[in-house]
Design a protein around this motif. Structure first.
Motif, PDB file in Angstrom:
ATOM      1  N   SER A 155       7.564 -21.913 -30.440  1.00 51.49           N
ATOM      2  CA  SER A 155       6.905 -23.060 -29.810  1.00 51.49           C
ATOM      3  C   SER A 155       5.962 -23.743 -30.793  1.00 51.49           C
ATOM      4  O   SER A 155       5.955 -24.968 -30.932  1.00 51.49           O
ATOM      5  N   ALA A 156       5.152 -22.928 -31.484  1.00 53.20           N
ATOM      6  CA  ALA A 156       4.223 -23.485 -32.468  1.00 53.20           C
ATOM      7  C   ALA A 156       4.964 -24.120 -33.632  1.00 53.20           C
ATOM      8  O   ALA A 156       4.546 -25.145 -34.174  1.00 53.20           O
ATOM      9  N   LYS A 157       6.075 -23.521 -34.019  1.00 52.98           N
ATOM     10  CA  LYS A 157       6.836 -23.996 -35.176  1.00 52.98           C
ATOM     11  C   LYS A 157       7.555 -25.305 -34.891  1.00 52.98           C
ATOM     12  O   LYS A 157       7.635 -26.186 -35.757  1.00 52.98           O
ATOM     13  N   THR A 158       8.083 -25.455 -33.680  1.00 50.45           N
ATOM     14  CA  THR A 158       8.946 -26.600 -33.355  1.00 50.45           C
ATOM     15  C   THR A 158       8.246 -27.704 -32.578  1.00 50.45           C
ATOM     16  O   THR A 158       8.810 -28.770 -32.378  1.00 50.45           O
ATOM     17  N   SER A 159       7.011 -27.445 -32.120  1.00 51.88           N
ATOM     18  CA  SER A 159       6.288 -28.389 -31.245  1.00 51.88           C
ATOM     19  C   SER A 159       7.060 -28.638 -29.943  1.00 51.88           C
ATOM     20  O   SER A 159       7.065 -29.747 -29.396  1.00 51.88           O
ATOM     21  N   ILE A 160       7.713 -27.587 -29.446  1.00 51.98           N
ATOM     22  CA  ILE A 160       8.367 -27.654 -28.138  1.00 51.98           C
ATOM     23  C   ILE A 160       7.474 -26.922 -27.143  1.00 51.98           C
ATOM     24  O   ILE A 160       7.012 -25.804 -27.409  1.00 51.98           O
ATOM     25  N   ASN A 161       7.225 -27.555 -26.010  1.00 55.53           N
ATOM     26  CA  ASN A 161       6.389 -26.970 -24.967  1.00 55.53           C
ATOM     27  C   ASN A 161       6.869 -25.552 -24.645  1.00 55.53           C
ATOM     28  O   ASN A 161       8.054 -25.324 -24.407  1.00 55.53           O
ATOM     29  N   LEU A 162       5.926 -24.590 -24.651  1.00 57.21           N
ATOM     30  CA  LEU A 162       6.288 -23.195 -24.411  1.00 57.21           C
ATOM     31  C   LEU A 162       6.982 -23.017 -23.068  1.00 57.21           C
ATOM     32  O   LEU A 162       7.967 -22.265 -22.968  1.00 57.21           O
ATOM     33  N   GLN A 163       6.495 -23.709 -22.028  1.00 57.58           N
ATOM     34  CA  GLN A 163       7.115 -23.588 -20.707  1.00 57.58           C
ATOM     35  C   GLN A 163       8.551 -24.085 -20.722  1.00 57.58           C
ATOM     36  O   GLN A 163       9.439 -23.503 -20.084  1.00 57.58           O
ATOM     37  N   ASN A 164       8.802 -25.166 -21.467  1.00 62.46           N
ATOM     38  CA  ASN A 164      10.176 -25.683 -21.578  1.00 62.46           C
ATOM     39  C   ASN A 164      11.070 -24.702 -22.331  1.00 62.46           C
ATOM     40  O   ASN A 164      12.252 -24.551 -22.000  1.00 62.46           O
ATOM     41  N   LEU A 165      10.487 -24.057 -23.338  1.00 64.56           N
ATOM     42  CA  LEU A 165      11.250 -23.045 -24.075  1.00 64.56           C
ATOM     43  C   LEU A 165      11.638 -21.891 -23.163  1.00 64.56           C
ATOM     44  O   LEU A 165      12.787 -21.435 -23.167  1.00 64.56           O
ATOM     45  N   MET A 166      10.681 -21.425 -22.382  1.00 67.49           N
ATOM     46  CA  MET A 166      10.909 -20.259 -21.532  1.00 67.49           C
ATOM     47  C   MET A 166      11.932 -20.536 -20.437  1.00 67.49           C
ATOM     48  O   MET A 166      12.632 -19.627 -19.988  1.00 67.49           O
ATOM     49  N   THR A 167      12.021 -21.798 -20.005  1.00 69.89           N
ATOM     50  CA  THR A 167      12.967 -22.152 -18.935  1.00 69.89           C
ATOM     51  C   THR A 167      14.223 -22.835 -19.472  1.00 69.89           C
ATOM     52  O   THR A 167      15.070 -23.276 -18.689  1.00 69.89           O
ATOM     53  N   SER A 168      14.324 -22.927 -20.804  1.00 69.38           N
ATOM     54  CA  SER A 168      15.461 -23.607 -21.455  1.00 69.38           C
ATOM     55  C   SER A 168      15.604 -25.057 -20.995  1.00 69.38           C
ATOM     56  O   SER A 168      16.713 -25.603 -20.920  1.00 69.38           O
ATOM     57  N   ASP A 169      14.489 -25.694 -20.681  1.00 66.25           N
ATOM     58  CA  ASP A 169      14.486 -27.089 -20.250  1.00 66.25           C
ATOM     59  C   ASP A 169      14.192 -27.970 -21.466  1.00 66.25           C
ATOM     60  O   ASP A 169      13.054 -28.375 -21.712  1.00 66.25           O
ATOM     61  N   MET A 170      15.235 -28.252 -22.250  1.00 71.46           N
ATOM     62  CA  MET A 170      15.060 -28.986 -23.499  1.00 71.46           C
ATOM     63  C   MET A 170      16.117 -30.071 -23.646  1.00 71.46           C
ATOM     64  O   MET A 170      17.248 -29.938 -23.156  1.00 71.46           O
ATOM     65  N   ASP A 171      15.741 -31.164 -24.337  1.00 68.91           N
ATOM     66  CA  ASP A 171      16.725 -32.211 -24.630  1.00 68.91           C
ATOM     67  C   ASP A 171      17.481 -31.830 -25.910  1.00 68.91           C
ATOM     68  O   ASP A 171      17.200 -30.813 -26.537  1.00 68.91           O
ATOM     69  N   ASN A 172      18.434 -32.678 -26.294  1.00 71.50           N
ATOM     70  CA  ASN A 172      19.294 -32.354 -27.441  1.00 71.50           C
ATOM     71  C   ASN A 172      18.500 -32.215 -28.737  1.00 71.50           C
ATOM     72  O   ASN A 172      18.786 -31.347 -29.572  1.00 71.50           O
ATOM     73  N   ASP A 173      17.508 -33.095 -28.913  1.00 68.63           N
ATOM     74  CA  ASP A 173      16.694 -33.034 -30.132  1.00 68.63           C
ATOM     75  C   ASP A 173      15.926 -31.711 -30.205  1.00 68.63           C
ATOM     76  O   ASP A 173      15.850 -31.083 -31.268  1.00 68.63           O
ATOM     77  N   GLU A 174      15.375 -31.290 -29.072  1.00 65.41           N
ATOM     78  CA  GLU A 174      14.615 -30.031 -29.042  1.00 65.41           C
ATOM     79  C   GLU A 174      15.532 -28.837 -29.264  1.00 65.41           C
ATOM     80  O   GLU A 174      15.156 -27.871 -29.941  1.00 65.41           O
ATOM     81  N   ILE A 175      16.736 -28.893 -28.711  1.00 60.86           N
ATOM     82  CA  ILE A 175      17.696 -27.806 -28.917  1.00 60.86           C
ATOM     83  C   ILE A 175      18.059 -27.675 -30.386  1.00 60.86           C
ATOM     84  O   ILE A 175      18.148 -26.563 -30.928  1.00 60.86           O
ATOM     85  N   GLU A 176      18.227 -28.804 -31.057  1.00 58.28           N
ATOM     86  CA  GLU A 176      18.555 -28.776 -32.486  1.00 58.28           C
ATOM     87  C   GLU A 176      17.385 -28.212 -33.295  1.00 58.28           C
ATOM     88  O   GLU A 176      17.588 -27.395 -34.201  1.00 58.28           O
ATOM     89  N   ARG A 177      16.163 -28.641 -32.951  1.00 59.97           N
ATOM     90  CA  ARG A 177      14.980 -28.128 -33.647  1.00 59.97           C
ATOM     91  C   ARG A 177      14.831 -26.623 -33.434  1.00 59.97           C
ATOM     92  O   ARG A 177      14.501 -25.871 -34.352  1.00 59.97           O
ATOM     93  N   LEU A 178      15.103 -26.183 -32.210  1.00 56.93           N
ATOM     94  CA  LEU A 178      15.010 -24.762 -31.903  1.00 56.93           C
ATOM     95  C   LEU A 178      16.057 -23.978 -32.686  1.00 56.93           C
ATOM     96  O   LEU A 178      15.762 -22.908 -33.240  1.00 56.93           O
ATOM     97  N   SER A 179      17.272 -24.509 -32.765  1.00 54.81           N
ATOM     98  CA  SER A 179      18.339 -23.829 -33.478  1.00 54.81           C
ATOM     99  C   SER A 179      17.985 -23.666 -34.962  1.00 54.81           C
ATOM    100  O   SER A 179      18.169 -22.589 -35.547  1.00 54.81           O
ATOM    101  N   ASN A 180      17.459 -24.726 -35.555  1.00 52.59           N
ATOM    102  CA  ASN A 180      17.063 -24.660 -36.968  1.00 52.59           C
ATOM    103  C   ASN A 180      15.937 -23.655 -37.181  1.00 52.59           C
ATOM    104  O   ASN A 180      15.937 -22.895 -38.160  1.00 52.59           O
ATOM    105  N   ALA A 181      14.982 -23.666 -36.249  1.00 56.02           N
ATOM    106  CA  ALA A 181      13.849 -22.744 -36.368  1.00 56.02           C
ATOM    107  C   ALA A 181      14.308 -21.296 -36.205  1.00 56.02           C
ATOM    108  O   ALA A 181      13.810 -20.396 -36.894  1.00 56.02           O
TER     109      ALA A 181
END
Length: 465
Positions: A242-268
């Motif tokens: 969450s800290a690395k990708t700037s994706i909301n922790l709650q969204n990460l925990m619930t897998s509620d992410m858009d395509n851009d966030e999914i790509e950022r998460l995959s790279n991270a």
């Protein structure tokens, strides 16, 4: 002499090493840090090598006459003559290294033979495992005894450290880069052998803060061992991502992410999977378990440069002490000794006493450390994590509840900023530097602390992969 012992020594090799020194005394300096007198199998050879060291330390020539003089009553003419008639060798370092290998193997056999008698001793099993593992690792790392250094050796070591510092990118950082500029300026980084305590009341973000530090160390391609006694390893990784990708922790925990966030998460995830992060994932650990795991991991992965304990209060102790203060004191001292033994900083988290919340000014002080004053004594650096907005919100909630009980209306005068809020890192103890307060910004949705700047409300700590 039994068969196994005959494979664990070489008298010709021992004689060759001693002969090489007698005919060229500079050879002793070449192997001085590789072997010791105890590494020789034959007692007479051990005595000769000890006499050679004695000559060197007394500024006497390391030659036949002075070695005989330093041997004194231990002089054995037959053994000495056999050394003198042995051909010298060219690569003395190679021979000394092989001699050390024989010595280590003989010591391992000795330790193994002692195990049955140790098992019969009236000691807890964990204490025996810790004692035996300490003996085994000391054979390789040389930590079984202290090292005396003279002034010249210390000055040489210091000059080497200063030269390294001169070549470093950040001249102000002597130890591990914390990722926070002002903290680096005050502490000069977390130094090898230091015990660093990070303390706070629950909910202040001490785990988040230490994870930010961990990320900085990982991004330097260094290794970290994290003893997570409070939360599972997967939750730790979620907070790091969450800290690395700037994706909301709650969204990460619930897998509620858009395509851009999914790509950022995959790279991270790809990047983090390559990092040297080792997590001890259990609800409890003793100081013995911490020591055993750290010795094993550090031996296998020399790039490990940080150990984190989250947190001291959850550690258990196998000692006979029933008083928790004494148990914590033993744990604290054990962590400090471990930092010195493995030559890396150990960062341990700690809770603060509830009594501070009864004060008007709730900023922590050293006296607020829970359960033991030994923590204050053993620690080289003590950092407190403090967020005043937590208490302001708490006061508002109490006023709201009080108004409801009295049947009155109350309009809240304060509302927390859930995106960014002010935070303080209070340096309560800094053995080799100033204390004081560092102002940061806490971004709860991304589980991270960031720098405060003059031009912008907050600045991300730069993490380079």
């Amino acid at each position: 002499m039994n068969e196994i012992n005959s494979n664990l020594y070489d008298l010709d090799m021992e004689r060759s090493i001693l002969s090489a020194i007698l005919f060229e005394q500079d050879n002793l300096g070449e192997i001085y840090d590789i072997i010791s007198p105890k590494d020789f199998y034959l007692k007479a050879h051990e005595d000769i090598f000890a006499a050679m060291q004695s000559c060197l330390n007394s500024d006497d020539p390391v030659d036949i006459a002075f070695v005989k003089k330093h041997l004194g009553a231990k002089f054995d003419e037959e053994v000495f003559n056999s050394v003198l008639t042995t051909n010298s060798i060219l690569d003395i370092k190679k021979y000394a290294t092989e001699l050390k290998e024989f010595s280590i193997k003989r010591s391992l056999v000795k330790v193994a033979n002692q195990i049955p008698s140790k098992v019969n001793e009236n000691k807890p099993g964990r204490d025996m495992v810790d004692e035996i593992s300490s003996e085994i690792y000391s054979l390789v790392d040389g930590v079984g005894s202290g090292v005396i250094k003279n002034a010249k050796e210390i000055v040489v070591d210091l000059i080497e450290e200063l030269n390294k510092q001169k070549l470093a990118k950040d001249h102000d950082v002597v130890g591990l880069d914390t990722g926070f500029r002002e903290l680096n300026e005050r502490t000069k980084g977390f130094k090898d052998g230091d015990l660093v305590i990070i303390a706070a009341r629950p909910g202040m973000g001490k785990t988040t803060f230490v994870l930010n530090l961990v990320q900085r160390v990982l991004d330097q391609n260094l290794g970290v061992v994290f003893f997570s006694l409070e939360m599972p390893a997967t939750q730790l990784m979620l907070r790091l991502l969450s800290a690395k990708t700037s994706i909301n922790l709650q969204n990460l925990m619930t897998s509620d992410m858009d395509n851009d966030e999914i790509e950022r998460l995959s790279n991270a995830c790809d990047m983090m999977s390559q990092k040297k992060l080792f997590v001890y994932d259990s609800g409890n650990a003793t100081i013995h378990q911490v020591r055993t795991q750290m010795r094993k991991l550090k031996s296998a992965h020399p790039e490990i440069k940080l150990c984190v304990i989250d947190y001291i209060g959850l550690m258990t102790n196998s000692s006979a002490y029933s008083d928790r203060h004494l148990q914590i004191a033993e744990i604290s001292r054990g962590l400090k000794l471990l930092a010195r033994e493995l030559n890396l900083p150990v960062v341990a988290l700690s809770q603060l006493n509830r009594s501070l919340e009864s004060r008007a000014n709730k900023r922590p002080m050293l006296s607020d450390l829970r359960e033991s004053g030994a923590i204050e004594q053993d620690a080289d650096t003590i950092l407190f994590v403090y967020r005043n907005e937590v208490y302001l919100e708490q006061e508002e909630n109490e006023k709201i509840q009080k108004a409801k009980l009295e049947g009155k209306e109350y309009t809240p005068k304060f509302s927390r900023n859930k995106v960014e809020e002010s935070a303080e890192i209070i340096i309560g103890k800094n053995r080799n530097g100033p204390t004081g307060t560092i102002e940061l910004v806490f971004q709860s949705i991304y589980t991270r602390f960031v720098e405060k700047t003059h031009n912008h409300p907050a600045e991300m700590v730069t993490f380079e992969g």
